[in-house]
Design a protein around this motif. Structure first.
Motif, PDB file in Angstrom:
ATOM      1  N   GLY A 159     -16.608  -9.889 -29.188  1.00 20.94           N
ATOM      2  CA  GLY A 159     -16.483  -8.610 -28.219  1.00 20.94           C
ATOM      3  C   GLY A 159     -17.187  -8.705 -26.789  1.00 20.94           C
ATOM      4  N   ARG A 160     -17.172 -10.040 -26.257  1.00 19.60           N
ATOM      5  CA  ARG A 160     -17.926 -10.336 -25.043  1.00 19.60           C
ATOM      6  C   ARG A 160     -19.128  -9.619 -25.091  1.00 19.60           C
ATOM      7  N   ALA A 161     -19.450  -8.805 -23.669  1.00 19.34           N
ATOM      8  CA  ALA A 161     -20.668  -8.627 -23.316  1.00 19.34           C
ATOM      9  C   ALA A 161     -21.352  -7.519 -24.377  1.00 19.34           C
ATOM     10  N   LYS A 202      -4.973 -15.211  -5.618  1.00 18.97           N
ATOM     11  CA  LYS A 202      -6.017 -16.431  -5.694  1.00 18.97           C
ATOM     12  C   LYS A 202      -6.593 -16.126  -6.920  1.00 18.97           C
ATOM     13  N   VAL A 203      -6.311 -16.984  -7.884  1.00 16.85           N
ATOM     14  CA  VAL A 203      -6.938 -16.788  -9.336  1.00 16.85           C
ATOM     15  C   VAL A 203      -8.168 -17.726  -9.791  1.00 16.85           C
ATOM     16  N   HIS A 204      -9.315 -17.097  -9.991  1.00 11.22           N
ATOM     17  CA  HIS A 204     -10.442 -18.068 -10.390  1.00 11.22           C
ATOM     18  C   HIS A 204     -10.117 -18.786 -11.683  1.00 11.22           C
ATOM     19  N   PRO A 205     -10.010 -20.235 -11.557  1.00 13.92           N
ATOM     20  CA  PRO A 205      -9.873 -20.904 -13.003  1.00 13.92           C
ATOM     21  C   PRO A 205     -11.241 -20.550 -13.807  1.00 13.92           C
ATOM     22  N   ALA A 259      -7.877 -11.632  -4.631  1.00  9.62           N
ATOM     23  CA  ALA A 259      -8.531 -12.581  -5.490  1.00  9.62           C
ATOM     24  C   ALA A 259      -9.044 -11.915  -6.657  1.00  9.62           C
ATOM     25  N   ASP A 260      -8.568 -12.916  -7.844  1.00 12.17           N
ATOM     26  CA  ASP A 260      -8.998 -12.491  -9.286  1.00 12.17           C
ATOM     27  C   ASP A 260     -10.245 -13.246  -9.502  1.00 12.17           C
ATOM     28  N   ILE A 261     -11.366 -12.748  -9.525  1.00 13.16           N
ATOM     29  CA  ILE A 261     -12.497 -13.461  -9.370  1.00 13.16           C
ATOM     30  C   ILE A 261     -12.937 -13.748 -11.019  1.00 13.16           C
ATOM     31  N   ASN A 275      -8.641  -3.114 -18.081  1.00 10.88           N
ATOM     32  CA  ASN A 275      -9.416  -4.700 -18.181  1.00 10.88           C
ATOM     33  C   ASN A 275      -8.817  -5.378 -16.774  1.00 10.88           C
ATOM     34  N   ASN A 276      -9.278  -6.473 -16.620  1.00  6.57           N
ATOM     35  CA  ASN A 276      -8.655  -7.268 -15.541  1.00  6.57           C
ATOM     36  C   ASN A 276      -7.177  -7.497 -15.247  1.00  6.57           C
ATOM     37  N   ALA A 277      -6.656  -7.791 -16.621  1.00  5.00           N
ATOM     38  CA  ALA A 277      -5.292  -7.851 -16.730  1.00  5.00           C
ATOM     39  C   ALA A 277      -4.446  -6.581 -16.075  1.00  5.00           C
ATOM     40  N   ALA A 278      -4.987  -5.660 -16.699  1.00  7.98           N
ATOM     41  CA  ALA A 278      -4.605  -4.290 -16.076  1.00  7.98           C
ATOM     42  C   ALA A 278      -4.655  -4.025 -14.661  1.00  7.98           C
ATOM     43  N   ALA A 279      -5.575  -4.651 -14.069  1.00  7.83           N
ATOM     44  CA  ALA A 279      -5.856  -4.508 -12.432  1.00  7.83           C
ATOM     45  C   ALA A 279      -4.898  -5.393 -11.909  1.00  7.83           C
ATOM     46  N   LEU A 280      -4.733  -6.450 -12.425  1.00  4.74           N
ATOM     47  CA  LEU A 280      -3.496  -7.560 -11.671  1.00  4.74           C
ATOM     48  C   LEU A 280      -2.253  -6.709 -11.935  1.00  4.74           C
ATOM     49  N   LEU A 281      -1.967  -6.312 -13.229  1.00  7.36           N
ATOM     50  CA  LEU A 281      -0.686  -5.794 -13.483  1.00  7.36           C
ATOM     51  C   LEU A 281      -0.554  -4.667 -12.438  1.00  7.36           C
ATOM     52  N   GLU A 294      -4.073 -19.399 -18.262  1.00  6.58           N
ATOM     53  CA  GLU A 294      -3.912 -18.710 -19.653  1.00  6.58           C
ATOM     54  C   GLU A 294      -5.217 -18.135 -19.709  1.00  6.58           C
ATOM     55  N   ILE A 295      -5.213 -16.823 -19.681  1.00  3.17           N
ATOM     56  CA  ILE A 295      -6.520 -16.068 -19.978  1.00  3.17           C
ATOM     57  C   ILE A 295      -7.016 -16.514 -21.680  1.00  3.17           C
ATOM     58  N   GLY A 296      -6.085 -16.487 -22.560  1.00  7.38           N
ATOM     59  CA  GLY A 296      -6.676 -16.928 -24.009  1.00  7.38           C
ATOM     60  C   GLY A 296      -5.713 -16.270 -24.710  1.00  7.38           C
ATOM     61  N   ALA A 333     -11.606  -7.898 -11.136  1.00  3.26           N
ATOM     62  CA  ALA A 333     -12.549  -8.571 -12.184  1.00  3.26           C
ATOM     63  C   ALA A 333     -12.660  -7.688 -13.516  1.00  3.26           C
ATOM     64  N   SER A 334     -13.401  -8.652 -14.260  1.00  2.00           N
ATOM     65  CA  SER A 334     -13.436  -7.839 -15.718  1.00  2.00           C
ATOM     66  C   SER A 334     -14.963  -7.155 -15.634  1.00  2.00           C
ATOM     67  N   GLY A 335     -14.997  -6.156 -16.418  1.00  2.00           N
ATOM     68  CA  GLY A 335     -16.401  -5.425 -16.399  1.00  2.00           C
ATOM     69  C   GLY A 335     -17.166  -6.017 -17.723  1.00  2.00           C
ATOM     70  N   ASP A 336     -16.689  -6.854 -18.652  1.00  2.00           N
ATOM     71  CA  ASP A 336     -17.151  -6.974 -19.975  1.00  2.00           C
ATOM     72  C   ASP A 336     -17.651  -8.692 -20.058  1.00  2.00           C
ATOM     73  N   LYS A 337     -17.669  -9.369 -19.000  1.00  2.00           N
ATOM     74  CA  LYS A 337     -18.035 -10.712 -18.706  1.00  2.00           C
ATOM     75  C   LYS A 337     -19.464 -10.635 -18.160  1.00  2.00           C
ATOM     76  N   LEU A 338     -19.401 -11.425 -16.938  1.00  2.56           N
ATOM     77  CA  LEU A 338     -20.930 -11.401 -16.400  1.00  2.56           C
ATOM     78  C   LEU A 338     -21.400 -10.278 -15.959  1.00  2.56           C
ATOM     79  N   ARG A 382      -0.682 -15.416 -20.581  1.00  3.32           N
ATOM     80  CA  ARG A 382      -0.799 -16.093 -19.298  1.00  3.32           C
ATOM     81  C   ARG A 382      -0.417 -15.206 -17.941  1.00  3.32           C
ATOM     82  N   ILE A 383      -1.394 -15.352 -17.092  1.00  7.51           N
ATOM     83  CA  ILE A 383      -1.224 -14.463 -15.745  1.00  7.51           C
ATOM     84  C   ILE A 383       0.167 -14.523 -15.297  1.00  7.51           C
ATOM     85  N   PRO A 384       0.769 -15.682 -15.053  1.00  5.22           N
ATOM     86  CA  PRO A 384       2.272 -15.626 -14.348  1.00  5.22           C
ATOM     87  C   PRO A 384       3.214 -14.929 -15.236  1.00  5.22           C
TER      88      PRO A 384
HETATM   89  C1  LIG Z   1     -10.929 -13.054 -17.963  1.00  2.00           C
HETATM   90  C2  LIG Z   1     -10.101 -13.280 -17.053  1.00  2.00           C
HETATM   91  C3  LIG Z   1      -8.784 -12.655 -16.760  1.00  2.00           C
HETATM   92  C4  LIG Z   1      -8.548 -11.447 -17.986  1.00  2.00           C
HETATM   93  O1  LIG Z   1      -9.488 -10.412 -17.794  1.00  2.00           O
HETATM   94  P1  LIG Z   1      -9.425  -9.166 -18.859  1.00  2.00           P
HETATM   95  O2  LIG Z   1     -10.394  -8.312 -18.626  1.00  2.00           O
HETATM   96  O3  LIG Z   1      -9.552  -9.929 -20.309  1.00  2.00           O
HETATM   97  O4  LIG Z   1      -7.992  -8.549 -18.936  1.00  2.00           O
HETATM   98  C5  LIG Z   1      -8.088 -12.493 -15.716  1.00  2.00           C
HETATM   99  N1  LIG Z   1      -8.511 -13.464 -14.734  1.00  2.00           N
HETATM  100  C6  LIG Z   1      -9.415 -14.141 -14.876  1.00  2.00           C
HETATM  101  C7  LIG Z   1      -9.716 -15.260 -13.679  1.00  2.00           C
HETATM  102  C8  LIG Z   1     -10.249 -14.030 -15.893  1.00  2.00           C
HETATM  103  O5  LIG Z   1     -11.180 -15.124 -15.963  1.00  2.00           O
END
Ligand SMILES: *Cc1c(COP(=O)(O)O)cnc(C)c1O
Length: 430
Positions: free
Chosen positions: A84-86, A212-215, A241-243, A140-146, A167-169, A273-278, A173-175
């Motif tokens: 469940g992440r954070a 720009k996608v952060h790996p 920038a997707d951080i 989520n961040n995927a929705a922000a990119l979308l 690939e997020i997981g 960015a995502s809300g439930d990571k760092l 995949r972002i592409p």
């Molecule tokens: C985790 C991550 C995503 C996906 O974020 P979600 O909040 O899970 O949709 C996208 N881009 C990067 C660079 C990420 O680290």
């Protein structure tokens, strides 16, 4: 002799048992009936005596009406996607509880009329990142990119480095996500090296933005080159920038992890960015940056399909305004203090006859960011064969199996949970 199974109490008799009746009020009759039926099965198989059915049913009752269980994360992975992440802070949980009923999420109580949705959370986010002219929050961040792709790049091109086709997981995949919106990807550079000239050559009238996608979950080392945002911002296209991880400001503990403030100062038009990571909050996608772009995305017809729930808004605002969330505490925990807790827990377990000792361990931030960063930590080491029983215990404890031992890493365990951890480990060892 009559078959003892004929004495198994009937369901309606069991439902009338005061403690099971109370459970039915709290959890719902269907759920309690399921548990009763499982306990009756145990008696039919002869595992328990008919007189024990009620007690067994009570022991099998789940703590809540949801099948999601509260788990002790002793993996040493701070942001663990499968767990469940954070974990939310107590302040965020209280806020979720308060917002769970009817709430003024979209209502001005003073004027008695409709108001902008979630303005408190958005104001808190804007205050936390003064460099952002405007902010918006989605699922989520995927929705922000979308939303960026839908709102800015349909039928146009998104320029992206081949080294950042991430690939997020879980196969996402972002592409693929971006192309699903009808935007075209213009891939530039090579997997290991992309130069500013690669970007410059690709820009044209069809360019919607440079992405720009952060790996965030892997590292490329050796003969590599990436172009910093500052250089991209000097080109003739907005930079998104997707951080990833959701750091809002630079973090001295994670010097290589990008943050929203720096990305905006370097010239990114939008940051996602995502809300439930760092950040340590609920699942959410943060969109920060240029006022005209954010407002265009907020007004896009599809924005409604990506909007967040009142519970998310409540938790996000409390995370931003309240005390530091557990993710922060896990990152900042002092290695010496972790060692002390590991020693103490191990001796308490040994006194209860468990083969346990304190060991050095290496914790990680997790798929949520800072790949390759090693956080010195301490763990309680118990025999590996206990790992499965720990997972099935109450509360379930998830550790990490390493070199024939199960390590319970304390960096990801709240010190207030040490007692629960001790009880959970001793219960399943005896
Ligand atoms: C985790 C991550 C995503 C996906 O974020 P979600 O909040 O899970 O949709 C996208 N881009 C990067 C660079 C990420 O680290």
């Amino acid at each position: 002799m009559t078959d003892p199974r004929r004495h198994i109490p009937r369901t309606d008799t069991l439902l009338a048992e005061p403690r099971l009746a109370k459970a039915a009020q709290q959890l719902g009759t269907d759920l309690v009936k399921e548990v009763i039926s499982a306990a009756q099965q145990c008696a039919r198989r002869g595992d328990i005596a008919p007189a024990e059915v009620a007690e067994r049913a009570l022991a099998m009752l789940p703590p809540t009406a949801s099948s999601l269980r509260s788990v002790l994360n002793a993996t040493g992975v701070v942001v663990h996607t499968n767990l469940g992440r954070a974990p939310l802070s107590a302040a965020a949980l209280d806020a979720v509880h308060a917002a769970g009923g009817s709430t003024d999420v979209e209502f001005d109580l003073a004027q008695g009329r409709r108001a902008a949705r979630g303005s408190g959370a958005l104001a808190a986010l804007a205050r936390a990142v003064p460099d952002a002219a405007d902010v918006h929050v989605v699922n989520n961040n995927a929705a922000a990119l979308l939303l960026c792709a839908l709102g800015l790049a349909r039928g146009r091109e998104i320029v992206i480095s081949r080294g950042e086709l991430v690939e997020i997981g879980d196969g996402f995949r972002i592409p693929d996500l971006l192309e699903g919106t009808g935007a075209r990807l213009r891939e530039v550079g090579a997997t290991n090296r992309t130069t500013v000239a690669d970007y410059a050559e690709a820009l044209g009238p069809d360019t919607a933005f440079v992405l720009k996608v952060h790996p965030s979950n892997f590292r490329v080392t050796g003969f590599t080159a990436q172009v910093p945002i500052t250089r991209l911002a000097a080109l003739d296209a907005p930079v998104v920038a997707d951080i990833g991880s959701g750091l809002l400001r630079p973090d001295p503990l994670l010097p290589d992890e990008p943050d929203a403030t720096t990305a905006l100062r370097e010239g990114a038009a939008l940051v996602t960015a995502s809300g439930d990571k760092l950040l340590g909050g609920p699942q959410a996608g943060l969109l920060l940056g240029d006022a005209a772009l954010v407002s265009r995305l907020r007004g896009h017809p599809c924005a409604r399909a990506l909007r967040v729930d009142k519970l998310t808004l409540a938790a996000l605002e409390a995370t931003l305004r309240g005390p530091a969330p557990p993710v922060r505490a896990a990152l900042e925990a002092d290695a010496g203090a972790l060692r002390g807790r590991a020693e103490e827990l191990s001796s308490a377990l040994r006194r209860r006859g468990v083969d346990a000792h304190a060991v050095h361990s290496v914790a990680a931030v997790g798929g949520g960011g800072a790949p390759g960063v090693e956080l010195p930590s301490a763990a309680v080491s118990v025999p590996a064969e206990h790992a499965a029983r720990l997972r099935r215990g109450q509360p379930p404890v998830v550790g990490r199996v390493e070199k024939g031992r199960c390590l319970l890493d304390l960096r990801t365990v709240d010190p207030d949970d040490d007692e629960r951890l001790l009880e959970a480990v001793s219960a399943c060892m005896s």
